[in-house]
Design an enzyme around this catalytic site. Sequence first.
Site, short mmCIF file in Angstrom:
data_model
loop_
_atom_site.label_atom_id
_atom_site.label_comp_id
_atom_site.label_asym_id
_atom_site.label_seq_id
_atom_site.Cartn_x
_atom_site.Cartn_y
_atom_site.Cartn_z
CD GLU A 33 52.22 46.35 66.73
OE1 GLU A 33 51.49 47.04 65.99
OE2 GLU A 33 53.23 45.73 66.33
CB CYS B 266 58.40 41.83 54.29
SG CYS B 266 57.74 43.49 54.54
CD GLN C 104 56.11 36.49 59.17
OE1 GLN C 104 55.84 36.41 57.97
NE2 GLN C 104 56.85 37.47 59.65
CG ASP D 7 59.52 41.87 60.84
OD1 ASP D 7 59.60 42.41 59.72
OD2 ASP D 7 59.02 40.74 61.01
#
Length: 403
Positions: A287, A358, A237, A331
């Site tokens: 991931e 986001c 971030q 996310d």
Amino acid sequence: MQDESYFELRLSDEDLSSIAKTVPSKEQYCPHFLKCGGCQLLNWDYDRQIQWKANQLELLCKELNLKPEPFLKARVITGYRHKNTYTLKAYKSQIEGGFYAMNSKNLVSINHCLIQDPQAEVIFNDLKTILKQNKQQIFDPATEEGYLKHLVIRVSASTNEVMVILVNSKSDFPGRKNVVNALRKAHPEITSIVENTNPKVTPYVLSNTNTVLFGKDTITDKIGSRVFKLGPSSFFQVHPQQAELMFTEALAHLDLRKTDTLVDLYCGVGVMALMVADKVNSVIGIESNPVAVRYATENAKLNGITNAKFMKKDVDEYMSSATGADLVLMDPPREGASMAFINNLIKMNPRQILYISCNPLTQMRDLKQLGQQYRVTWIQGIDLFPHTKHIESMALLTKKGSR
């Protein structure tokens, strides 16, 4: 194909007129505003920015009969960026650097930016002089000749470590030893200097090809009590102080049980998964980026966590055959989740889903699709990007009928 404009919040003509007419405070004045694409709301005072962001989220939530909690402001609104990226160009006898103008490839040359880290900015300006003194050849995208393309500087406010990444079109650029020595002499606080080789003309600044020229191959930062190693290309971030507030607030809303299996989708270097690992039975992180998975695994060891496992796998591929989970963290990127992902998530049947986004536009679409089986029990916006139009939104979904 979905129109990409769907994925962006837009300022109305009235908003744009107000921003253009507003005289900013001395502290927020920038000569490059409305020229470079870094900030969109800078002329407005910070409370006005937050009001606009809160209104945008409330309007989107209204369509789903949701009422968000009060929007969370940033405690630090200038000089907050952990990762600072500059594009380089040669102009006459000078070497310049800066950011692209909004929706264009026209480079706006800058020496100072209100949201870039001040320490990174000094290094950036000194490095331009060093490159000129060493007659470095800057990459020209029109001819694809030259070497240096971008400069990326990562600064850890929690450990004071500084990583400088020189992005080149070809490896082993001429004179790099002299550049490194001059940079170290000018800035002894630098802990890492890395050459990143990215031969492609692409919107992506960094590749995964790195050569350490000085110091370590990682930089260390903290979120809460957890320590994280990051590589040159690692996602982290951009506003770590706000990220800590966001993750702490969001994870506190989860009903965590010592018997739970928690799955963290799009886990990156493992930040959220490792923040709650000691409160559940086991954690699985998914991931697609192999470098991120390697760092997530190392970060688990670094923090003494033994019940977390990270897997390199495409999230949609994993979800197509995934079995049950008690809790899911997600996310996703700006485009949100696919329909197949949503259907497989429903089949996975978690008790709770924590969805951080986001892009609240695509988040609302996904929440609507999950609405038959889940109810949104909490939603809140948080400002991770002061002076820009970007909004981060956190939502907790609880299985209907569960307690």
